[in-house]
Motif scaffolding. Structure first.
Motif, mmCIF file in Angstrom:
data_model
loop_
_atom_site.group_PDB
_atom_site.id
_atom_site.type_symbol
_atom_site.label_atom_id
_atom_site.label_comp_id
_atom_site.label_asym_id
_atom_site.label_seq_id
_atom_site.Cartn_x
_atom_site.Cartn_y
_atom_site.Cartn_z
ATOM 1 N N GLY A 157 0.798 -1.221 0.000
ATOM 2 C CA GLY A 157 0.000 0.000 0.000
ATOM 3 C C GLY A 157 0.827 1.266 0.000
ATOM 4 N N ALA A 158 2.113 1.156 0.274
ATOM 5 C CA ALA A 158 3.015 2.316 0.269
ATOM 6 C C ALA A 158 3.863 2.346 -0.991
ATOM 7 C CB ALA A 158 3.893 2.305 1.511
ATOM 8 N N THR A 159 3.380 1.709 -2.078
ATOM 9 C CA THR A 159 4.114 1.699 -3.343
ATOM 10 C C THR A 159 3.214 2.154 -4.481
ATOM 11 O OG1 THR A 159 3.546 -0.557 -4.080
ATOM 12 C CG2 THR A 159 5.373 -0.333 -2.515
ATOM 13 N N ASN A 160 3.831 2.616 -5.548
ATOM 14 C CA ASN A 160 3.155 2.905 -6.804
ATOM 15 C C ASN A 160 3.575 1.852 -7.818
ATOM 16 O OD1 ASN A 160 1.905 5.237 -5.828
ATOM 17 N ND2 ASN A 160 3.643 6.534 -6.380
ATOM 18 N N ASP A 161 2.718 0.869 -8.035
ATOM 19 C CA ASP A 161 3.023 -0.241 -8.937
ATOM 20 C C ASP A 161 4.363 -0.868 -8.577
ATOM 21 O OD1 ASP A 161 2.470 -2.043 -10.939
ATOM 22 O OD2 ASP A 161 3.142 -0.741 -12.579
ATOM 23 N N GLY A 162 4.585 -1.024 -7.261
ATOM 24 C CA GLY A 162 5.793 -1.682 -6.777
ATOM 25 C C GLY A 162 6.971 -0.768 -6.527
ATOM 26 N N VAL A 163 6.834 0.535 -6.807
ATOM 27 C CA VAL A 163 7.936 1.483 -6.568
ATOM 28 C C VAL A 163 7.643 2.247 -5.272
ATOM 29 C CG1 VAL A 163 9.215 3.465 -7.446
ATOM 30 C CG2 VAL A 163 8.385 1.719 -9.026
ATOM 31 N N GLU A 164 8.593 2.237 -4.378
ATOM 32 C CA GLU A 164 8.443 2.881 -3.067
ATOM 33 C C GLU A 164 9.410 4.076 -2.984
ATOM 34 O OE1 GLU A 164 8.951 3.529 1.264
ATOM 35 O OE2 GLU A 164 10.499 3.076 -0.203
ATOM 36 N N PRO A 165 9.031 5.200 -2.363
ATOM 37 C CA PRO A 165 7.772 5.460 -1.676
ATOM 38 C C PRO A 165 6.663 5.839 -2.643
ATOM 39 C CG PRO A 165 9.166 7.389 -1.528
ATOM 40 C CD PRO A 165 9.977 6.329 -2.232
ATOM 41 N N GLY A 166 5.447 5.477 -2.281
ATOM 42 C CA GLY A 166 4.305 5.775 -3.128
ATOM 43 C C GLY A 166 3.031 5.419 -2.393
ATOM 44 N N GLY A 167 2.004 5.095 -3.150
ATOM 45 C CA GLY A 167 0.755 4.651 -2.558
ATOM 46 C C GLY A 167 0.109 5.701 -1.686
ATOM 47 N N ASN A 168 -0.455 5.236 -0.559
ATOM 48 C CA ASN A 168 -1.272 6.125 0.264
ATOM 49 C C ASN A 168 -0.491 6.809 1.380
ATOM 50 O OD1 ASN A 168 -1.063 4.031 2.258
ATOM 51 N ND2 ASN A 168 -2.760 2.975 1.265
ATOM 52 N N ILE A 169 0.808 6.958 1.218
ATOM 53 C CA ILE A 169 1.614 7.684 2.201
ATOM 54 C C ILE A 169 1.172 9.155 2.284
ATOM 55 C CG2 ILE A 169 3.920 8.604 2.678
ATOM 56 C CD1 ILE A 169 5.078 6.059 1.470
ATOM 57 N N SER A 170 0.973 9.638 3.497
ATOM 58 C CA SER A 170 0.768 11.067 3.707
ATOM 59 C C SER A 170 1.377 11.445 5.053
ATOM 60 C CB SER A 170 -0.707 11.445 3.627
ATOM 61 O OG SER A 170 -0.843 12.859 3.560
ATOM 62 N N LEU A 171 1.088 12.669 5.509
ATOM 63 C CA LEU A 171 1.799 13.207 6.666
ATOM 64 C C LEU A 171 0.861 13.937 7.614
ATOM 65 C CD1 LEU A 171 4.738 14.893 4.695
ATOM 66 C CD2 LEU A 171 4.837 12.660 5.821
ATOM 67 N N VAL A 172 1.140 13.806 8.908
ATOM 68 C CA VAL A 172 0.587 14.713 9.913
ATOM 69 C C VAL A 172 1.646 15.803 10.102
ATOM 70 C CG1 VAL A 172 -0.206 15.007 12.281
ATOM 71 C CG2 VAL A 172 -0.693 12.864 11.058
ATOM 72 N N VAL A 173 1.305 17.025 9.711
ATOM 73 C CA VAL A 173 2.268 18.130 9.738
ATOM 74 C C VAL A 173 1.790 19.185 10.731
ATOM 75 C CG1 VAL A 173 3.469 19.862 8.367
ATOM 76 C CG2 VAL A 173 2.780 17.719 7.297
ATOM 77 N N TYR A 174 2.641 19.519 11.675
ATOM 78 C CA TYR A 174 2.296 20.571 12.623
ATOM 79 C C TYR A 174 2.537 21.934 11.984
ATOM 80 C CZ TYR A 174 1.345 17.193 16.229
ATOM 81 O OH TYR A 174 0.769 16.187 16.956
ATOM 82 N N ARG A 175 1.745 22.911 12.409
ATOM 83 C CA ARG A 175 1.675 24.196 11.700
ATOM 84 C C ARG A 175 3.029 24.872 11.533
ATOM 85 N NH1 ARG A 175 -3.333 26.811 11.004
ATOM 86 N NH2 ARG A 175 -2.230 28.791 11.031
ATOM 87 N N ASP A 176 3.918 24.723 12.494
ATOM 88 C CA ASP A 176 5.234 25.364 12.381
ATOM 89 C C ASP A 176 6.117 24.668 11.355
ATOM 90 O OD1 ASP A 176 4.537 27.203 14.270
ATOM 91 O OD2 ASP A 176 5.596 26.227 15.934
ATOM 92 N N PHE A 177 5.646 23.544 10.829
ATOM 93 C CA PHE A 177 6.447 22.773 9.883
ATOM 94 C C PHE A 177 5.822 22.758 8.489
ATOM 95 C CE2 PHE A 177 7.610 21.300 14.034
ATOM 96 C CZ PHE A 177 8.960 21.006 13.952
ATOM 97 N N ILE A 178 4.973 23.728 8.198
ATOM 98 C CA ILE A 178 4.373 23.810 6.862
ATOM 99 C C ILE A 178 4.666 25.186 6.285
ATOM 100 C CG2 ILE A 178 2.077 24.648 7.594
ATOM 101 C CD1 ILE A 178 0.946 22.555 5.550
ATOM 102 N N ASP A 179 5.023 25.242 5.005
ATOM 103 C CA ASP A 179 5.443 26.518 4.420
ATOM 104 C C ASP A 179 4.247 27.278 3.844
ATOM 105 O OD1 ASP A 179 4.852 25.517 1.854
ATOM 106 O OD2 ASP A 179 6.940 25.017 1.409
ATOM 107 N N GLU A 180 4.545 28.438 3.253
ATOM 108 C CA GLU A 180 3.481 29.311 2.756
ATOM 109 C C GLU A 180 2.752 28.736 1.560
ATOM 110 O OE1 GLU A 180 7.319 30.623 0.709
ATOM 111 O OE2 GLU A 180 6.681 29.844 2.663
#
Length: 555
Positions: A458-481
């Motif tokens: 589930g973390a690959t795109n047709d077998g290539v990693e990283p891919g798939g449904n990977i996402s992030l919990v990002v705290y506000r001080d760690f996100i840009d404009e």
């Protein structure tokens, strides 16, 4: 007699020389053995077609704003939803101003809200009209897909989705093949309030029959006039055929996170994308819910019930794509040919899940609109649905989340478990409380924390990693404009190219590691081998010539 022996010897030599010539045949380059030459110096300058991680097309959509009296929360994502759509989804197209309606792609009867039946300040009669949209289908006008929708760089699988009834072009503009912002995977989340009288009309604009089954939703088996109301069309008689429409009726008494999906050729149609989340919110006074959530998972207008406990809410819809099934609609325009390939030649028991999507995108595009943006010490509600064929194991880095509901049913306080891996079977839903209190249990502190399916495919795109449904919990001080995570400078840039997922690019050929981990250089041709090959082929021709000439002289 002497000639006879010479001929036999020549034939024997020919038999021996043919495999020798085959072995000596020259290639463009020699294959490297243990120690190939260093990385090719031109590798770094090869044009790989990198995209900008954030195209920043509508930064004005990110800000908190009020439209026609609807309060719409800030969204820091790179690609937030259109706030005018959200206003219309909350009020209904019959209750918003004409400028707001004109800023959407909604038809004038796509969503109407009327009649406060219980006198608590919000409408209780909800009429929804859905149509069927094909994404990345073959065009009869040329060798291109339309409307095109990329799930990751360079990948455009054929998809079908339910969508609110539209009134505009399927593409962004006359010069584009790209689907407009309104048309995308997955099928949108539908939200209603407990006790609402709901009428959902499927206007089948597609070339195949379809239905809607409300999975887990409290609904009668028949409509008030005795019509079909469960969407089960395995026999075909209850399907909504092309050009027809059918209205489903319900007045849900129980709340929770449910599903809706097509129940015609269910194995194929669900995997093609005809599934979405169906949410019944708790009844509260003056509770104008956001009926549709299109695109990214952030719910920007919370229900009254959710606001009592949570500061944010996200819908997380997981789905998978079999590239062979998805390609069928790109190989023909005639529905008869598509039906034959899909239903009589394609075998679902031999299917494979190649692409794993979160809210219609795979990594790295999940970074554009599927981040969970958090603050310290808040509680975030996550509604999660697994519309994949396979089970999944949702894992949060840096957090242990509390599972509060299974399949829409709230668990007793004592039965609510805190986990960092949550199992979901196919079609299962869970509600999750993400607590960002930095106490070493619920949260390990601020940062950029990954969440993904720990079934590693589930973390690959047709077998290539990283891919798939990977996402992030990002705290506000760690996100840009621009709505992208601040991790390390350019940390994700290398993934925004189709070359990476086409396996054309070494995984770690960056900066000082380019020489060590880049593309190994080819060996120069072996000139002695080439000379030997030429001599061998020349000898073969000479022997063949000798045999032909000797047979002719005997005659």
């Amino acid at each position: 007699m002497q000639n006879k022996y010479l001929r036999l010897l020549s034939l024997l030599l020919i038999v021996l020389l043919i495999p020798l010539a085959y072995w000596l045949r020259p290639g463009k380059f020699e294959e490297a053995d243990l120690n190939p030459p260093p990385t090719r110096p031109k590798m770094a300058s090869k044009q790989l077609g990198f995209e900008k991680p954030c195209k920043d097309e509508h930064p004005e959509w990110r800000q908190a704003q009020t439209i026609d009296g609807v309060e719409i929360a800030e969204s820091l994502a790179c690609n937030p939803d259109n706030p005018y759509d959200i206003a219309a989804f909350v009020k209904g197209v019959n209750n918003v101003s004409m400028p707001t309606l004109m800023s959407t792609h909604l038809s004038e009867d796509a969503l109407t809200k009327t009649d406060d039946l219980d006198g608590d300040g919000d409408p209780d009669v909800i009429r929804i009209k859905l149509e069927v949209i094909e994404l990345n289908g073959r065009s009869p006008d040329g060798d291109f897909l339309i409307p095109s929708y990329d799930v990751l760089p360079g990948v455009q699988p054929g998809l079908w989705v339910f969508a609110p009834k539209t009134s505009d072009m399927a593409v962004k503009n006359y010069g584009s093949n790209q689907a407009n912002y309104f048309l995308r995977a997955p099928s949108p989340v539908i939200r209603i309030e407990q006790g609402d009288q709901v009428y959902i009309t499927l206007e089948n604009t597609h070339y195949f029959p379809h239905t809607i089954h409300f999975h887990g939703v409290d609904h009668p088996w028949k409509t008030a006039d005795g019509g079909e109301n469960d969407g089960d069309a395995h026999g075909g008689a209850m399907a909504v055929f092309p050009g027809d429409s059918h209205t489903y009726e319900m007045k849900p008494r129980t709340t929770g996170t449910m599903l809706y999906h097509c129940h015609v050729q269910t194995d194929k149609h669900v995997m093609m994308g005809m599934a979405g989340m169906f949410i019944v919110e708790e009844n509260r006074p003056n509770n104008w819910v956001q009926t549709f959530n299109i695109g990214g998972g952030h719910v920007r207008h919370l229900s009254v019930g959710v606001k009592e406990e949570y500061s944010q809410e996200y819908d997380l819809h997981y789905q998978s794509v079999d590239k062979r099934l998805a390609k069928i609609i790109q190989e023909a325009n005639d529905p008869r040919l598509i039906e034959k390939k899909m239903n009589r030649e394609y075998n679902m028991t031999e299917s494979h899940e190649n692409y794993f999507l979160l809210n219609g995108h795979a990594f790295p595009y999940t970074l554009r609109d599927d981040l969970i943006v958090a603050r310290p010490n808040e509680k975030i509600k996550l509604r999660v649905a697994n519309a994949q064929n396979s089970a999944m194991a949702l894992h949060f880095h840096g957090h242990k989340a509390t599972v509060t509901h299974y399949d829409g049913i709230k668990q007793p306080e004592a039965a609510q478990v805190i986990r960092d891996v949550v199992d979901l079977a196919s079609a299962q839903r869970v509600d999750i409380k993400l607590d960002t209190t930095n106490d070493g249990l619920h949260n390990d502190g601020e940062g950029v924390w990954m969440f993904h399916d720990h079934v590693e495919t589930g973390a690959t795109n047709d077998g290539v990693e990283p891919g798939g449904n990977i996402s992030l919990v990002v705290y506000r001080d760690f996100i840009d404009e621009h709505g992208m995570p601040k991790l390390h400078e350019g940390a994700f840039d290398e993934f925004f190219t189709s070359a990476y997922y086409a396996r054309e690019k070494p995984m770690w050929a960056t900066d000082e590691f380019a020489q060590l981990l880049g593309e190994a250089g080819p060996l120069a041709p072996n000139y002695l081998k080439i000379i030997a090959f030429g001599l061998t082929v020349g000898l073969l021709f000479a022997l063949v010539f000798y045999l032909v000439r000797s047979f002719k002289m005997e005659r």
